[in-house]
Design an enzyme around this catalytic site. Structure first.
Site, mmCIF file in Angstrom:
data_model
loop_
_atom_site.group_PDB
_atom_site.id
_atom_site.type_symbol
_atom_site.label_atom_id
_atom_site.label_comp_id
_atom_site.label_asym_id
_atom_site.label_seq_id
_atom_site.Cartn_x
_atom_site.Cartn_y
_atom_site.Cartn_z
ATOM 1 N NE ARG A 58 -2.310 1.112 3.561
ATOM 2 C CZ ARG A 58 -2.388 0.374 4.678
ATOM 3 N NH1 ARG A 58 -3.146 -0.696 4.721
ATOM 4 N NH2 ARG A 58 -1.701 0.705 5.748
ATOM 5 C CE1 TYR A 111 -13.737 17.300 -12.873
ATOM 6 C CE2 TYR A 111 -13.367 16.472 -10.655
ATOM 7 C CZ TYR A 111 -13.688 16.247 -11.976
ATOM 8 O OH TYR A 111 -13.968 14.973 -12.395
ATOM 9 C CG ASP A 183 -7.302 20.507 -10.050
ATOM 10 O OD1 ASP A 183 -6.484 20.215 -10.942
ATOM 11 O OD2 ASP A 183 -8.389 19.914 -9.899
ATOM 12 C CE LYS A 208 -9.707 14.423 -16.389
ATOM 13 N NZ LYS A 208 -10.033 15.531 -15.516
HETATM 14 C C1 PLP Z 1 -10.846 15.313 -14.238
HETATM 15 C C2 PLP Z 1 -10.450 16.291 -13.219
HETATM 16 C C3 PLP Z 1 -10.307 15.924 -11.886
HETATM 17 C C4 PLP Z 1 -10.652 14.549 -11.376
HETATM 18 O O1 PLP Z 1 -9.890 13.526 -11.928
HETATM 19 P P1 PLP Z 1 -10.402 12.017 -11.909
HETATM 20 O O2 PLP Z 1 -9.179 11.224 -12.109
HETATM 21 O O3 PLP Z 1 -11.414 11.896 -12.987
HETATM 22 O O4 PLP Z 1 -11.008 11.792 -10.535
HETATM 23 C C5 PLP Z 1 -9.871 16.876 -10.999
HETATM 24 N N1 PLP Z 1 -9.597 18.139 -11.392
HETATM 25 C C6 PLP Z 1 -9.728 18.520 -12.670
HETATM 26 C C7 PLP Z 1 -9.383 19.921 -13.044
HETATM 27 C C8 PLP Z 1 -10.167 17.623 -13.623
HETATM 28 O O5 PLP Z 1 -10.322 18.028 -14.891
#
Ligand code: PLP
Length: 392
Positions: A58, A111, A183, A208
């Site tokens: 983990r 988000y 973020d 992403k």
């Molecule tokens: C997609 C996204 C997230 C979340 O990511 P996941 O892996 O889908 O949980 C968080 N912040 C932003 C800006 C995003 O575009």
């Protein structure tokens, strides 16, 4: 070493793995020790010296450590941790710092699922939040309370792409003893260096551009030196983990991220510029586009743009016209997420969800992810959609 070269040569030392240029995929829960001394020495190495050792699956394996170290290095942070999704990275980075009775400031352009977590789980834990206008800059000072412990920024904002003056916000936050979490998914670790702009903790949806192929979910939390122990303690105490095959896919995606982003950036800007010249379009929301909202801040603080931006149509196109526009797009498929090789479209309407920063547009809005296809094909797809929109 430039990031491009680092991505080819710096992620691991092949000599650590018999010369292989990729790290092996360790599938491990149990990790065994040679003897009691070995167990104690590794325990000390992990908890006191804070080094990467095999202890229990983990807490990571060489597969995990390679990607974590590469991401921290690329973004200019102290260290990184991988978690199961981007959303888990956002929520963990907040929860690591707050306790009942605290107040936090969250960008109104955050988000959507991060906002949902703040309004439900955090509220239940008696942590209150004020959503702030992302364009406030230093005026955010007026929103601080004696109990404010954290500012959560996202720049540019999800769907609406407002740029934030992060150095100004960080200066005010630090004066009030609050940490700044950003973020940084849109910019990736390559195009915005949060730790050079006063940020304490950066999170990414590795899902992403890092994974880059729309086939795995991954979250990344990277911190400065001061915040590391707090985040690490929280992530370990709550049992966060990223699976080895997904970590491997992210590591594999990362190797080509810089070259993919060059194309996303170039095609994205060309298409944004083309859209800005269309008579049906009221506004293109792409901070990298000269003249678009936030462009001056983007130029000051960022070194590049990814392939995600939004478009607002002029008012007057009804639901049927908009449906005709969206439904028959061939290359921009309708879907969540972004950052893969393929183009995507996503309609949105933020008008109901923005308590602090009212949405100023009346027309239909949609977000585009410009993928790696030829941009001429993408423009032809959009051109046909505009013909359907106006009923030709
Ligand atoms: C997609 C996204 C997230 C979340 O990511 P996941 O892996 O889908 O949980 C968080 N912040 C932003 C800006 C995003 O575009």
């Amino acid at each position: 070493m430039s990031p491009d070269t680092y991505l080819s040569h710096g992620v691991i030392d092949p000599d650590d793995f018999g010369g292989a240029v990729n790290p092996p995929v360790f599938h491990a829960s149990t990790v065994t020790f040679r003897n009691l001394d070995d167990m104690e020495a590794r325990g000390r190495a992990m908890s006191v010296a804070d080094t990467d050792v095999m202890w229990y699956g983990r807490k990571g394996t060489p597969t995990t450590f390679a990607l974590q170290n590469a991401l921290a290095q690329l973004e200019g942070g102290h260290r990184s941790l991988l978690v199961s999704s981007g959303l888990a990275a956002c929520t963990s980075a907040i929860m690591a710092f707050v306790k009942a009775g605290d107040h936090i400031l969250v960008s109104d352009s955050v988000y959507g699922p991060t906002r949902h977590y703040v309004e439900t789980v955090l509220a239940r834990c008696n942590v209150s939040a004020t959503f702030y206008d992302p364009t406030l800059g230093p005026d955010i000072a007026a929103l601080f309370r004696p109990t404010t412990t954290l500012v959560f920024a996202e720049s540019p904002g999800s769907q609406t792409f407002e740029m934030q003056d992060i150095p100004a916000i960080a200066k005010v936050a630090h004066r009030h003893g609050a940490v700044v979490v950003i973020d940084n998914t849109w910019a990736t670790p390559l195009f915005f260096k949060p730790f050079e702009h006063g940020v304490d903790v950066s999170v990414h949806a590795g899902t992403k551009y890092i994974v880059g192929h729309s086939d795995a979910l991954m979250g990344v939390i990277t911190t400065n030196r001061e915040s590391w122990n707090t985040v690490r303690e929280y992530v370990f105490a709550t049992g966060q983990h990223a699976g080895p095959d997904d970590v491997y896919l992210a590591q594999r995606g990362l190797r080509t991220m810089a070259v993919r982003l060059e194309r996303h950036q170039r095609s994205g800007l060309a298409i944004a510029d083309w859209l800005a010249g269309r008579p049906e379009v009221a506004q293109v929301l792409h901070p990298g586009l000269p003249g678009a909202p936030g462009h001056a801040l983007w130029r000051r603080d960022f070194t590049g743009a990814s392939g995600l931006f939004s478009v607002v149509l002029k008012p007057g196109y009804g639901r049927e016209a908009f449906r005709a526009f969206i439904d028959d797009l061939k290359l921009f498929r309708l879907g969540f997420s972004w950052g893969g090789f393929e183009s995507l479209v996503m309609p949105f309407d933020p008008s109901e969800k923005r308590p602090a920063a009212a949405w100023p547009y009346a027309g239909q809005a949609f977000r585009l992810h410009v993928g790696l296809e030829a941009k001429e094909d993408l423009i032809a797809d959009l051109e046909a959609a505009f013909r359907r929109l106006v009923g030709q």
